[in-house]
Scaffold this motif. Structure first.
Motif, PDB file in Angstrom:
ATOM      1  N   GLN A 110      27.539  27.203  12.716  1.00  0.00           N
ATOM      2  CA  GLN A 110      28.540  26.965  14.029  1.00  0.00           C
ATOM      3  C   GLN A 110      29.726  26.423  13.396  1.00  0.00           C
ATOM      4  O   GLN A 110      30.671  26.110  14.087  1.00  0.00           O
ATOM      5  CB  GLN A 110      27.759  26.177  14.879  1.00  0.00           C
ATOM      6  CG  GLN A 110      26.742  27.015  15.873  1.00  0.00           C
ATOM      7  CD  GLN A 110      25.880  26.196  16.662  1.00  0.00           C
ATOM      8  OE1 GLN A 110      25.833  24.876  16.396  1.00  0.00           O
ATOM      9  NE2 GLN A 110      25.356  26.668  17.589  1.00  0.00           N
ATOM     10  N   GLU A 148      33.475  33.096  29.326  1.00  0.00           N
ATOM     11  CA  GLU A 148      32.903  34.148  28.553  1.00  0.00           C
ATOM     12  C   GLU A 148      32.226  33.696  27.116  1.00  0.00           C
ATOM     13  O   GLU A 148      31.084  34.078  26.898  1.00  0.00           O
ATOM     14  CB  GLU A 148      34.008  35.107  28.294  1.00  0.00           C
ATOM     15  CG  GLU A 148      34.685  35.812  29.551  1.00  0.00           C
ATOM     16  CD  GLU A 148      33.917  37.172  29.783  1.00  0.00           C
ATOM     17  OE1 GLU A 148      33.032  37.565  29.045  1.00  0.00           O
ATOM     18  OE2 GLU A 148      34.183  37.688  30.883  1.00  0.00           O
ATOM     19  N   LYS A 149      32.869  32.622  26.724  1.00  0.00           N
ATOM     20  CA  LYS A 149      32.037  32.098  25.446  1.00  0.00           C
ATOM     21  C   LYS A 149      31.283  31.687  25.613  1.00  0.00           C
ATOM     22  O   LYS A 149      30.389  31.521  24.786  1.00  0.00           O
ATOM     23  CB  LYS A 149      33.526  31.123  24.613  1.00  0.00           C
ATOM     24  CG  LYS A 149      34.678  32.140  24.269  1.00  0.00           C
ATOM     25  CD  LYS A 149      35.538  31.095  23.222  1.00  0.00           C
ATOM     26  CE  LYS A 149      36.731  31.802  22.918  1.00  0.00           C
ATOM     27  NZ  LYS A 149      37.660  30.904  22.091  1.00  0.00           N
ATOM     28  N   SER A 150      30.959  30.797  26.737  1.00  0.00           N
ATOM     29  CA  SER A 150      29.691  30.048  26.813  1.00  0.00           C
ATOM     30  C   SER A 150      28.667  31.066  27.048  1.00  0.00           C
ATOM     31  O   SER A 150      27.557  30.746  26.724  1.00  0.00           O
ATOM     32  CB  SER A 150      29.928  29.007  27.842  1.00  0.00           C
ATOM     33  OG  SER A 150      30.201  29.599  29.210  1.00  0.00           O
ATOM     34  N   LEU A 151      28.744  32.069  27.778  1.00  0.00           N
ATOM     35  CA  LEU A 151      27.741  32.928  28.058  1.00  0.00           C
ATOM     36  C   LEU A 151      27.367  33.809  26.806  1.00  0.00           C
ATOM     37  O   LEU A 151      26.451  33.911  26.497  1.00  0.00           O
ATOM     38  CB  LEU A 151      28.307  34.118  28.991  1.00  0.00           C
ATOM     39  CG  LEU A 151      28.609  33.448  30.425  1.00  0.00           C
ATOM     40  CD1 LEU A 151      29.275  34.480  31.441  1.00  0.00           C
ATOM     41  CD2 LEU A 151      27.241  32.951  31.018  1.00  0.00           C
ATOM     42  N   GLN A 152      28.430  34.009  25.658  1.00  0.00           N
ATOM     43  CA  GLN A 152      28.174  34.383  24.275  1.00  0.00           C
ATOM     44  C   GLN A 152      27.292  33.418  23.762  1.00  0.00           C
ATOM     45  O   GLN A 152      26.221  34.008  23.230  1.00  0.00           O
ATOM     46  CB  GLN A 152      29.333  34.630  23.756  1.00  0.00           C
ATOM     47  CG  GLN A 152      29.978  35.874  24.010  1.00  0.00           C
ATOM     48  CD  GLN A 152      31.764  35.679  23.497  1.00  0.00           C
ATOM     49  OE1 GLN A 152      31.816  34.874  22.661  1.00  0.00           O
ATOM     50  NE2 GLN A 152      32.603  36.610  24.107  1.00  0.00           N
ATOM     51  N   ILE A 153      27.699  32.273  23.760  1.00  0.00           N
ATOM     52  CA  ILE A 153      26.554  31.084  23.044  1.00  0.00           C
ATOM     53  C   ILE A 153      25.477  31.125  23.606  1.00  0.00           C
ATOM     54  O   ILE A 153      24.346  31.100  22.886  1.00  0.00           O
ATOM     55  CB  ILE A 153      27.359  29.808  23.148  1.00  0.00           C
ATOM     56  CG1 ILE A 153      28.726  29.711  22.539  1.00  0.00           C
ATOM     57  CG2 ILE A 153      26.430  28.619  22.890  1.00  0.00           C
ATOM     58  CD1 ILE A 153      29.677  28.263  22.780  1.00  0.00           C
ATOM     59  N   ASP A 160      23.825  33.524  25.519  1.00  0.00           N
ATOM     60  CA  ASP A 160      23.240  34.823  25.337  1.00  0.00           C
ATOM     61  C   ASP A 160      22.669  34.921  23.891  1.00  0.00           C
ATOM     62  O   ASP A 160      21.423  35.283  23.561  1.00  0.00           O
ATOM     63  CB  ASP A 160      24.262  35.875  25.524  1.00  0.00           C
ATOM     64  CG  ASP A 160      23.365  37.018  25.742  1.00  0.00           C
ATOM     65  OD1 ASP A 160      22.709  37.156  27.019  1.00  0.00           O
ATOM     66  OD2 ASP A 160      23.315  37.991  24.984  1.00  0.00           O
ATOM     67  N   GLN A 161      23.215  34.259  22.988  1.00  0.00           N
ATOM     68  CA  GLN A 161      22.884  34.423  21.634  1.00  0.00           C
ATOM     69  C   GLN A 161      21.599  33.494  21.322  1.00  0.00           C
ATOM     70  O   GLN A 161      20.487  33.885  20.546  1.00  0.00           O
ATOM     71  CB  GLN A 161      24.080  34.089  20.560  1.00  0.00           C
ATOM     72  CG  GLN A 161      23.962  34.341  19.242  1.00  0.00           C
ATOM     73  CD  GLN A 161      24.932  33.632  18.092  1.00  0.00           C
ATOM     74  OE1 GLN A 161      25.943  33.013  18.597  1.00  0.00           O
ATOM     75  NE2 GLN A 161      24.978  34.065  16.874  1.00  0.00           N
ATOM     76  N   PRO A 211      27.339  41.768  30.617  1.00  0.00           N
ATOM     77  CA  PRO A 211      27.100  41.993  28.924  1.00  0.00           C
ATOM     78  C   PRO A 211      26.054  41.068  28.516  1.00  0.00           C
ATOM     79  O   PRO A 211      25.983  41.209  27.382  1.00  0.00           O
ATOM     80  CB  PRO A 211      28.587  41.522  28.678  1.00  0.00           C
ATOM     81  CG  PRO A 211      29.496  41.555  29.964  1.00  0.00           C
ATOM     82  CD  PRO A 211      28.512  41.228  31.087  1.00  0.00           C
ATOM     83  N   PHE A 212      25.510  40.300  29.398  1.00  0.00           N
ATOM     84  CA  PHE A 212      24.711  39.172  28.632  1.00  0.00           C
ATOM     85  C   PHE A 212      23.194  39.361  29.031  1.00  0.00           C
ATOM     86  O   PHE A 212      22.863  38.782  30.010  1.00  0.00           O
ATOM     87  CB  PHE A 212      25.343  37.770  29.099  1.00  0.00           C
ATOM     88  CG  PHE A 212      26.717  37.505  28.963  1.00  0.00           C
ATOM     89  CD1 PHE A 212      27.115  37.729  27.286  1.00  0.00           C
ATOM     90  CD2 PHE A 212      27.740  37.766  29.818  1.00  0.00           C
ATOM     91  CE1 PHE A 212      28.382  37.512  27.023  1.00  0.00           C
ATOM     92  CE2 PHE A 212      28.922  37.583  29.293  1.00  0.00           C
ATOM     93  CZ  PHE A 212      29.348  37.528  28.326  1.00  0.00           C
ATOM     94  N   ASN A 224      20.464  38.896  27.539  1.00  0.00           N
ATOM     95  CA  ASN A 224      19.330  37.646  27.309  1.00  0.00           C
ATOM     96  C   ASN A 224      19.491  36.692  28.632  1.00  0.00           C
ATOM     97  O   ASN A 224      18.661  36.100  29.024  1.00  0.00           O
ATOM     98  CB  ASN A 224      19.701  37.109  26.097  1.00  0.00           C
ATOM     99  CG  ASN A 224      19.184  38.036  24.942  1.00  0.00           C
ATOM    100  OD1 ASN A 224      18.359  38.781  25.078  1.00  0.00           O
ATOM    101  ND2 ASN A 224      20.037  38.073  23.829  1.00  0.00           N
TER     102      ASN A 224
END
Lengths: 205, 205
Positions: free
Chosen positions: B50, B126-131, B133-134, B170-171, B173
């Motif tokens: 990170q 969006e960034k928090s959803l990426q974090i 989702d990962q 897009p997410f 997970n």
């Protein structure tokens, strides 16, 4: 049965309702009309001076977002202030310092910040200093009457607020609290505590 | 002696250094040159993917801001996600929903928010959803392999992101995680989960 002051559209109220449901704890739910300011009316202010939902009342216990009742665990009391550091402090004085002295927000925005970003950081910064100053009018160490990680989390960016062009002068209780921390055995400083301009290269004039 | 990857101007690094000093724990401090991106170099990425300071390395234990090592207390693991809810979620999807569907930020700014405030909330959202989702690609319940208050704190505003014009599509997970939560016994919904437009009166068109 505990009473929950709540609002249907409030996701934070929903968190309390959802947890109670999962734990099978029945609640007497009282809806507050937030759009018409019922949370700021005398009746609710007498229950929670911070006028926030959710607020849980169970006999003598009153649990609000930033209430510090006597009979709650030490972890929970400290966590309240860790949350304050991660939200109000982070998106207030932290962001203002980052923009003014480091040239970007370091706050998930990359390089998209604007003068408006700085204005909003300063609004939150001032408000968080007011919240803190009011709290520190009656206590010496934020919580539990002694140094904890709560003050480690809150102190650094509050003390560095002047690097973000936010003055600490109006906040006497905060200033005296910073002084108490600085006098603790084995205290170490960080650059900028005494010279808020040390990184400035006219990033914001 | 534990090694702390740190930076002189980083207040968050300072928190770790300050606490270690108060507790009289000697540290081997390695400075990272954040301005020149040393934290994103291969050498440090191998330690903390990170790429954040502070990062503490003590034998097999690596503690970073959002690392979840195996030998840390359950409270600390949960607190990580409460902080995520109070910061990334709050100043991202929460704020976007508030502006788009409720007409103000409810986030310490009063009525001073602008289109820029919404843009920034969407970036963080969006960034928090990426974090998230990962993270949810490898675990079922955020933390500890079971439902905890961590998912109660994170789930509501994430699930309501479409009310702030942030799509969950897009997410995958995240969407499947929301589905798992909704299937739990005694789950209760909140308005807006299935109809993101329910409060909209053309506040943002």
């Amino acid at each position: 049965m505990p009473t929950l002051y709540s609002n249907e559209a409030s996701g934070n109220s929903y968190k309390a309702r959802l947890l109670a449901s999962f734990l099978n704890i029945p609640l007497d739910i009282i809806q507050l009309d937030l759009q018409n300011g019922e949370q700021r009316g005398d009746k609710f202010l007498a229950i929670n001076p911070q006028s926030e939902v959710p607020t849980l009342v169970d006999g003598d216990l009153i649990l609000g977002l930033r209430r510090n009742p006597a009979d709650i665990t030490e972890e929970a009391l400290i966590t309240n202030w860790l949350a304050f550091a991660a939200s109000w402090v982070q998106y207030g004085v932290f962001t203002a310092r980052a923009i003014v002295s480091l040239g970007e927000t370091f706050n998930g925005l990359g390089t998209t910040s604007t003068e408006q970003t700085l204005r909003e950081a300063k609004i939150r910064g001032e408000k968080s200093l007011q919240i803190l100053d009011q709290h520190l009018g009656s206590v010496e160490w934020l919580v539990l009457g002694r140094p904890t990680i709560a003050y480690i989390a809150v102190f650094p960016y509050v003390a560095l607020a002047p690097m973000g062009d936010i003055s600490l002068e109006p906040f006497g209780n905060v200033t005296r609290w910073i002084g108490r921390i600085r006098e603790l055995p084995r205290f170490i400083p960080i650059d900028g505590l005494d010279d808020p301009l040390y990184l400035r290269t006219d990033r914001i004039t």
